[in-house]
Design an enzyme around this catalytic site. Structure first.
Site, short mmCIF file in Angstrom:
data_model
loop_
_atom_site.label_atom_id
_atom_site.label_comp_id
_atom_site.label_asym_id
_atom_site.label_seq_id
_atom_site.Cartn_x
_atom_site.Cartn_y
_atom_site.Cartn_z
CB THR A 1 -0.98 0.01 1.20
OG1 THR A 1 -0.19 0.01 2.41
CG2 THR A 1 -1.90 -1.17 1.18
CD GLN B 1 5.57 12.10 -11.44
OE1 GLN B 1 4.89 12.18 -10.43
NE2 GLN B 1 6.79 12.58 -11.53
CG ASP C 1 3.88 -4.54 3.50
OD1 ASP C 1 4.32 -5.00 4.56
OD2 ASP C 1 4.51 -3.72 2.81
CE1 TYR D 1 6.64 1.62 2.39
CE2 TYR D 1 4.72 0.23 2.65
CZ TYR D 1 6.07 0.37 2.43
OH TYR D 1 6.85 -0.74 2.25
N1 LIG Z 1 11.91 -1.99 2.41
C1 LIG Z 1 10.70 -2.53 2.41
O1 LIG Z 1 10.24 -3.05 3.41
C2 LIG Z 1 9.91 -2.52 1.15
C3 LIG Z 1 10.48 -2.00 0.00
C4 LIG Z 1 9.73 -2.03 -1.15
C5 LIG Z 1 8.46 -2.56 -1.12
N2 LIG Z 1 7.91 -3.04 0.02
C6 LIG Z 1 6.52 -3.57 0.06
O2 LIG Z 1 6.36 -4.43 -1.03
C7 LIG Z 1 5.31 -3.95 -1.86
C8 LIG Z 1 5.63 -4.25 -3.29
O3 LIG Z 1 6.79 -3.57 -3.70
P1 LIG Z 1 6.72 -2.48 -4.84
O4 LIG Z 1 5.40 -1.79 -4.78
O5 LIG Z 1 7.98 -1.69 -4.77
O6 LIG Z 1 6.88 -3.36 -6.14
P2 LIG Z 1 6.01 -4.38 -7.00
O7 LIG Z 1 4.89 -4.97 -6.27
O8 LIG Z 1 7.00 -5.28 -7.63
O9 LIG Z 1 5.46 -3.43 -8.18
C9 LIG Z 1 4.47 -2.50 -7.99
C10 LIG Z 1 4.32 -1.74 -9.30
O10 LIG Z 1 3.99 -2.66 -10.33
C11 LIG Z 1 2.84 -2.24 -11.01
N3 LIG Z 1 2.03 -3.43 -11.31
C12 LIG Z 1 1.40 -4.24 -10.43
N4 LIG Z 1 0.77 -5.23 -11.08
C13 LIG Z 1 1.00 -5.03 -12.39
C14 LIG Z 1 0.59 -5.72 -13.56
N5 LIG Z 1 -0.18 -6.81 -13.51
N6 LIG Z 1 1.01 -5.25 -14.76
C15 LIG Z 1 1.78 -4.14 -14.84
N7 LIG Z 1 2.21 -3.43 -13.75
C16 LIG Z 1 1.81 -3.90 -12.55
C17 LIG Z 1 2.12 -1.29 -10.08
O11 LIG Z 1 1.42 -0.32 -10.83
P3 LIG Z 1 -0.21 -0.24 -10.71
O12 LIG Z 1 -0.48 0.43 -9.42
O13 LIG Z 1 -0.62 0.54 -11.90
O14 LIG Z 1 -0.70 -1.66 -10.76
C18 LIG Z 1 3.25 -0.69 -9.26
O15 LIG Z 1 3.72 0.49 -9.85
C19 LIG Z 1 5.19 -2.46 -1.54
O16 LIG Z 1 3.90 -1.94 -1.87
C20 LIG Z 1 5.45 -2.49 -0.07
O17 LIG Z 1 4.26 -2.88 0.60
C21 LIG Z 1 8.63 -3.04 1.16
#
Ligand SMILES: NC(=O)c1ccc[n+]([C@@H]2O[C@H](COP(=O)([O-])OP(=O)(O)OC[C@H]3O[C@@H](n4cnc5c(N)ncnc54)[C@H](OP(=O)(O)O)[C@@H]3O)[C@@H](O)[C@H]2O)c1
Length: 269
Positions: A21, A35, A60, A65
């Protein structure tokens, strides 16, 4: 493999996909390809309902965030029991800047603040939101010890490290219920952490399974390249026996639906 699975030995049961989230609360200082504007309450509410309809129970968030925790507190009011909530400690994001505090005092303050923001009396999972100095956090800061105390007090059910190094994750694991691990088609260096979680019966949540949305130039999947990048990513992530769940960040309902479809297919293979 089943859709609902035990999170290590925590007694918690989570869906194979969780909802990340970041994009509900923060749109500055993020590394997504495009963006975006934060979804309004009505769009966010629909997204959460869709997630539940699709069988997702894991969500999460983090203090870093932006408004995510506070918004979830409001959006999940009356539905708290439907969700396994994971939040974090250690990173703060104010006025466009991250700062870090891993002291036991801040850890306790942060957990109490998350309880208030999320409007609940316990947190299911709390992860240390590492700045990259994992070994320092694990060996010198007392953060994990503070989380163990808070767990004993009933304020959280489980805790672990969302780190950046294999060394730090391995050092943290004996004290932790789970790790959050980066794993995708272009970043596989944390696989030893998944191996260790599998061997020790600990939970493992995957972050960045879709390379934070940078899907265009991903290396091909292990099948040799016939699969689309989302399917290939799910095959990779759920092909490792250590993976409990992948937390994927999306605010696009169609992506949420197709991600669940791809994950369910990968689990059925
Ligand atoms: N240090 C940490 O603890 C840490 C660091 C990074 C992340 N996280 C957690 O992990 C989660 C996931 O990481 P993340 O958000 O960096 O990366 P991710 O889940 O690998 O990618 C999210 C991105 O992918 C796009 N997306 C999702 N499904 C898609 C699909 N089917 N086709 C095309 N694009 C798609 C989303 O855009 P749309 O919104 O347009 O779908 C978003 O911009 C975060 O939200 C957070 O909760 C934790």
């Amino acid at each position: 493999m089943s859709w609902l699975r035990p999170l290590g030995q925590t007694g918690l049961t989570v869906s194979a996909l969780g909802l990340g989230t970041v994009k509900l609360g923060r749109n500055e200082g993020v590394k997504y390809p495009a963006q975006f504007t934060l979804p309004d309450d009505s769009a966010a509410r629909s997204l959460l309902s869709l997630a539940r309809e699709l069988g997702i129970n894991l969500i999460d968030t983090a203090p870093a965030y932006g408004s995510s925790e506070e918004r979830l507190g409001e959006l999940l009011a009356g539905h708290r029991e439907d969700w396994i909530i994971c939040t974090k400690v250690g990173e703060e994001f104010d006025a466009g800047q991250s700062r870090f505090d891993f002291t036991p005092e801040h850890t306790r303050y942060s957990v109490e603040r998350s309880l208030a923001r999320l409007r609940c009396d316990h947190l299911d999972v709390v992860l240390v939101h590492s700045d990259g100095n994992d070994m320092d956090i694990v060996t010198r800061m007392g953060t994990l010890e503070a989380l163990a105390d808070l767990k004993r007090e009933g304020k959280l059910r489980s805790f672990g490290l969302s780190g950046k190094t294999v060394e730090g994750g391995l050092a943290a694991l004996p004290q932790c219920d789970l790790l959050m691990v980066t794993y995708n088609l272009s970043e596989r260096d944390q696989v030893p952490l998944l191996d260790a979680c599998a061997a020790q019966g600990k939970g493992a949540l995957i972050k960045k399974a879709l390379a934070s949305g940078h899907l265009d130039n991903l290396p091909k999947g292990d099948d040799g390249g016939d699969l689309d990048p989302v399917t290939a990513s799910m095959e990779l992530v759920f092909g490792h026996p250590g993976t409990t769940a992948a937390v994927i960040g999306t605010i696009t309902p169609d992506h949420l639906t197709s991600n669940v479809e791809a994950a369910r297919k990968a689990l059925a293979d």
